[in-house]
Write an enzyme that holds these catalytic residues in place. Structure first.
Site, PDB file in Angstrom:
ATOM      1  N   ARG A   1      -4.418  -1.800   0.186  1.00 41.03           N
ATOM      2  CA  ARG A   1      -4.339  -2.441  -1.122  1.00 41.03           C
ATOM      3  C   ARG A   1      -5.680  -3.087  -1.442  1.00 41.03           C
ATOM      4  O   ARG A   1      -6.112  -4.002  -0.756  1.00 41.03           O
ATOM      5  CB  ARG A   1      -3.211  -3.473  -1.123  1.00 41.03           C
ATOM      6  CG  ARG A   1      -2.896  -4.030  -2.495  1.00 41.03           C
ATOM      7  CD  ARG A   1      -1.660  -4.884  -2.464  1.00 41.03           C
ATOM      8  NE  ARG A   1      -1.801  -6.012  -1.549  1.00 41.03           N
ATOM      9  CZ  ARG A   1      -0.856  -6.917  -1.339  1.00 41.03           C
ATOM     10  NH1 ARG A   1       0.306  -6.812  -1.936  1.00 41.03           N
ATOM     11  NH2 ARG A   1      -1.060  -7.915  -0.506  1.00 41.03           N
TER      12      ARG A   1
ATOM     13  N   LYS B   1       5.112   6.055  18.056  1.00 41.99           N
ATOM     14  CA  LYS B   1       4.187   5.314  17.204  1.00 41.99           C
ATOM     15  C   LYS B   1       4.080   3.865  17.658  1.00 41.99           C
ATOM     16  O   LYS B   1       2.991   3.275  17.630  1.00 41.99           O
ATOM     17  CB  LYS B   1       4.640   5.383  15.745  1.00 41.99           C
ATOM     18  CG  LYS B   1       3.598   4.795  14.790  1.00 41.99           C
ATOM     19  CD  LYS B   1       4.025   4.861  13.349  1.00 41.99           C
ATOM     20  CE  LYS B   1       2.943   4.234  12.465  1.00 41.99           C
ATOM     21  NZ  LYS B   1       3.387   4.048  11.081  1.00 41.99           N
TER      22      LYS B   1
ATOM     23  N   ASN C   1     -11.505  -0.471  15.718  1.00 41.31           N
ATOM     24  CA  ASN C   1     -10.803   0.380  16.685  1.00 41.31           C
ATOM     25  C   ASN C   1     -11.762   1.037  17.678  1.00 41.31           C
ATOM     26  O   ASN C   1     -11.497   1.103  18.881  1.00 41.31           O
ATOM     27  CB  ASN C   1     -10.013   1.464  15.953  1.00 41.31           C
ATOM     28  CG  ASN C   1      -8.854   0.906  15.149  1.00 41.31           C
ATOM     29  OD1 ASN C   1      -8.575  -0.290  15.186  1.00 41.31           O
ATOM     30  ND2 ASN C   1      -8.175   1.769  14.411  1.00 41.31           N
TER      31      ASN C   1
ATOM     32  N   ALA D   1      -3.470   4.089   3.758  1.00 45.45           N
ATOM     33  CA  ALA D   1      -3.678   3.501   2.435  1.00 45.45           C
ATOM     34  C   ALA D   1      -3.910   2.014   2.609  1.00 45.45           C
ATOM     35  O   ALA D   1      -3.420   1.414   3.566  1.00 45.45           O
ATOM     36  CB  ALA D   1      -2.475   3.752   1.528  1.00 45.45           C
TER      37      ALA D   1
ATOM     38  N   ASN E   1       0.609   1.967  18.642  1.00 45.77           N
ATOM     39  CA  ASN E   1       0.213   0.705  18.015  1.00 45.77           C
ATOM     40  C   ASN E   1       0.033  -0.410  19.040  1.00 45.77           C
ATOM     41  O   ASN E   1      -0.888  -1.220  18.934  1.00 45.77           O
ATOM     42  CB  ASN E   1       1.254   0.291  16.971  1.00 45.77           C
ATOM     43  CG  ASN E   1       1.149   1.087  15.684  1.00 45.77           C
ATOM     44  OD1 ASN E   1       0.105   1.641  15.372  1.00 45.77           O
ATOM     45  ND2 ASN E   1       2.231   1.154  14.941  1.00 45.77           N
TER      46      ASN E   1
ATOM     47  N   SER F   1       0.813  -1.215   0.000  1.00 45.43           N
ATOM     48  CA  SER F   1       0.000   0.000   0.000  1.00 45.43           C
ATOM     49  C   SER F   1       0.852   1.273   0.000  1.00 45.43           C
ATOM     50  O   SER F   1       0.678   2.139  -0.866  1.00 45.43           O
ATOM     51  CB  SER F   1      -0.961  -0.013   1.189  1.00 45.43           C
ATOM     52  OG  SER F   1      -0.258  -0.194   2.407  1.00 45.43           O
ATOM     53  N   LEU F   2       1.792   1.397   0.928  1.00 38.86           N
ATOM     54  CA  LEU F   2       2.569   2.631   0.988  1.00 38.86           C
ATOM     55  C   LEU F   2       3.594   2.719  -0.137  1.00 38.86           C
ATOM     56  O   LEU F   2       3.844   3.800  -0.671  1.00 38.86           O
ATOM     57  CB  LEU F   2       3.249   2.763   2.351  1.00 38.86           C
ATOM     58  CG  LEU F   2       2.321   3.102   3.520  1.00 38.86           C
ATOM     59  CD1 LEU F   2       3.103   3.217   4.820  1.00 38.86           C
ATOM     60  CD2 LEU F   2       1.547   4.397   3.263  1.00 38.86           C
TER      61      LEU F   2
END
Length: 303
Positions: free
Chosen positions: A131, A182, A200, A129, A186, A10-11
């Site tokens: 996929r 981060k 979430n 993002a 996570n 995706s990224l």
């Protein structure tokens, strides 16, 4: 100079499409001839933004063949990073620069150790993002990307290329603090979404668990030398839970689809650092063990 991208997820595809759209030279590296043929049959990378799809016919080749690489974006999963870097090590030009776009911590240091002659820059991104299909990516949310060099050194002049490509980027003089922050976010969210099989937003129904993890992750951040990263951690976790209430975490999606998770570079890394620093962290360790048991029960790697 060509932007070479290894990792067409995706990224990786999101970066490739935006760089190509800005008129910058981009090349994708794919793992084998079969994958390359599949890519060529599709005609390039498709980026979907606001429901509109655009095709970018970006050149591609296998990782094993091609010209020397001066600048490489490594956009694969954390558990694949070291082997992916090794697969192109022979192609790296003297003084090559690598941008390591992995979740968690541990993989970046492993790649840096494997490639001591390259400059390895670490990246932390909040862009969204996913996929939709092979080489077809949906841009799901604007965010920010921070880049930095654990070994020090100045910001590279090609940051202007990224801004020209509308990739929002900032240079960080302490990228490890960003990555630890981060990682803590996570670790407070992703594992619980797997254990409770929920989006979430449903974690708002488990406030004690969230608060307990935030408290221990804050202790860990202080102990590893990043007290600033511990500030307002629980408040930020709660805001992320609310802001992404309808989303499934990346770890949830990996497990639901029978894919390997990045547990070793998130909870696993946190627990290993806790061991090194002789911290108790009972709730963090309990969640780690519950998650490992869940993965084993599904036939997935526990690390």
């Amino acid at each position: 100079m060509t932007w070479t991208i290894l990792g067409a997820g995706s990224l990786g595809c999101l970066w490739a499409a935006r760089l190509s759209r800005a008129g910058l030279p981009v090349r994708l590296l794919l793992r084998d001839r079969q994958r390359l043929n599949a890519y060529r049959a599709l005609g390039g990378v498709t980026l979907v933004e606001d429901g509109r799809a655009s095709l970018y016919p970006i050149p591609a080749e296998t990782a094993a063949q091609g010209a020397p690489i001066q600048r490489l974006l490594l956009a694969c999963k954390a558990y694949d990073a070291e082997s992916a870097a090794a697969s192109v090590a022979a192609r790296l030009a003297p003084g090559a620069e690598l941008i390591l776009l992995q979740n968690g911590l541990g993989s970046q240091q492993a790649v840096s150790a494997h490639l001591p002659r390259a400059r390895c820059l670490y990246a932390s991104s909040t862009e969204g993002a996913f996929r939709e299909a092979d080489f077809r990516v949906v841009f799901a949310g604007q965010g920010q990307t921070w880049l930095g060099d654990e070994a020090g050194g100045p910001a590279p002049d090609w940051l202007a290329d990224l801004r020209r490509a509308e990739i929002p980027v900032q240079w960080s003089d302490d990228i490890l603090e960003r990555l630890w922050r981060k990682l803590a976010l996570n670790c407070a969210i992703n594992p619980l979404t797997v254990l409770h099989q929920c989006r979430n937003g449903e974690l708002a129904s488990h406030p004690a668990e969230v608060a307990g993890l935030c408290d221990e992750l804050g202790q860990l951040l202080h102990a590893v030398g990043y007290p600033a990263a511990a500030r307002e951690l629980q408040g930020d976790v709660e805001r992320v839970i609310q802001a992404t209430a309808a989303n499934f975490s990346s770890m949830y999606q990996d497990v639901a689809k029978g894919r390997r998770s990045e547990i070793a570079y998130l909870l696993g890394h946190a627990c290993r650092e806790g061991d090194r620093l002789r911290l108790g962290l009972p709730q963090l360790r309990a969640v780690h063990e519950r998650l490992r048991a869940t993965l084993l029960a599904r036939g997935l790697p526990e690390s």
